[in-house]
Design an enzyme around this catalytic site. Structure first.
Site, mmCIF file in Angstrom:
data_model
loop_
_atom_site.group_PDB
_atom_site.id
_atom_site.type_symbol
_atom_site.label_atom_id
_atom_site.label_comp_id
_atom_site.label_asym_id
_atom_site.label_seq_id
_atom_site.Cartn_x
_atom_site.Cartn_y
_atom_site.Cartn_z
ATOM 1 N N LYS A 118 0.856 -1.194 0.000
ATOM 2 C CA LYS A 118 0.000 0.000 0.000
ATOM 3 C C LYS A 118 0.889 1.239 0.000
ATOM 4 O O LYS A 118 1.806 1.362 0.816
ATOM 5 C CB LYS A 118 -0.870 -0.044 1.259
ATOM 6 C CG LYS A 118 -2.151 0.730 1.173
ATOM 7 C CD LYS A 118 -2.956 0.447 2.437
ATOM 8 C CE LYS A 118 -4.296 1.111 2.435
ATOM 9 N NZ LYS A 118 -4.954 0.959 3.736
HETATM 10 C C1 E4P Z 1 -8.287 1.935 3.662
HETATM 11 O O1 E4P Z 1 -7.510 1.155 3.181
HETATM 12 C C2 E4P Z 1 -8.102 2.635 4.948
HETATM 13 O O2 E4P Z 1 -7.428 1.764 5.822
HETATM 14 C C3 E4P Z 1 -9.397 2.992 5.620
HETATM 15 O O3 E4P Z 1 -10.523 2.647 4.867
HETATM 16 C C4 E4P Z 1 -9.416 4.340 6.243
HETATM 17 O O4 E4P Z 1 -10.679 4.561 6.769
HETATM 18 P P1 E4P Z 1 -10.983 5.659 7.903
HETATM 19 O O5 E4P Z 1 -11.339 6.930 7.233
HETATM 20 O O6 E4P Z 1 -12.165 5.062 8.638
HETATM 21 O O7 E4P Z 1 -9.758 5.750 8.761
#
Ligand code: E4P
Length: 219
Positions: free
Chosen positions: A84
């Site tokens: 990522k």
């Molecule tokens: C995606 O890969 C992220 O980890 C995640 O969806 C972030 O979400 P949040 O806005 O609830 O932190």
């Protein structure tokens, strides 16, 4: 249609994986912090529980550092781990290099269709628009998914759209209606998607009646 869990809590991942419909898991540095566990240990454990793509995020901000971390994570962790990468100029360059090296990527922190397009141009396997965080600013996160999907159709883009930052079940259904390939969501939303009070009520009624059928010796 892929359903991913957005957590680094292995107990939750085990619970949902047992349902038989879990396609992958996304983590990020904040979720790793919340788990209170060693990064590589917890990602390796997640990758054993779920055979689908498991996102592990780099923390370097420069291209060389991201590429080095991405390659090291791939070397140290199970094959289903994907890398990522934040949606920055440096991240795009790293995505291009890692893609050329045969490493799958998930470009994260995407808040505009132009960012999504750039990530696709760099060869990202997944691109992650953050719907909930856009909604939090008073804009419409779902409109971004619609915009990305429309753009994708024009060019036959193969990068998968992974809708992230999901806040409620309606987000999931709307993403699916727009044709997003993947949705990553917290455990609570997985549970909300399967639950309905009328199912519980109906099942109670069936069980009560069946007990009487058994009591009458008619089972
Ligand atoms: C995606 O890969 C992220 O980890 C995640 O969806 C972030 O979400 P949040 O806005 O609830 O932190």
């Amino acid at each position: 249609m892929e359903f991913f869990l957005d957590t680094a809590d292995v107990d939750e991942i085990r619970e949902i994986a047992a349902w038989g419909i879990l396609d992958g898991v996304t983590t990020n540095p904040s979720l790793i912090k919340k788990s209170g566990r060693d990064f590589k240990t917890v990602v390796a454990e997640i990758a054993e529980i779920c055979s689908g793509p498991i996102s592990a995020e780099v923390t370097a901000l420069d291209t060389a550092g991201m590429v080095e971390q991405g390659k090291a994570l791939k070397a140290d962790l199970p094959d289903n781990v994907i890398i990522k990468i934040p949606c920055t100029a440096e991240g795009l360059a790293a995505t291009k290099i890692l893609t050329a090296a045969g490493i799958k990527t998930n470009v994260t922190l995407v808040f505009s269709a132009s960012q999504a397009l750039m990530a696709a141009k760099a060869g990202a396997t997944y691109v992650s628009p953050f719907i909930g965080r856009i909604d939090d600013t008073g804009s419409d996160g779902m409109a971004l998914i619609a915009e990305i999907m429309a753009t994708w159709d024009n060019y036959g883009v193969t990068t998968k759209v992974l809708a992230a930052s999901i806040r409620h079940p309606t987000h999931v259904l709307a993403c699916m209606q727009l044709g997003a390939h993947t949705v990553t969501m917290p455990t609570k939303i997985f549970k909300q998607l399967i639950s309905h009070p009328l199912t519980d009520k109906g099942l109670d009624g069936f069980m009560r009646d069946w007990a009487e059928v058994e009591a009458a010796g008619n089972a």
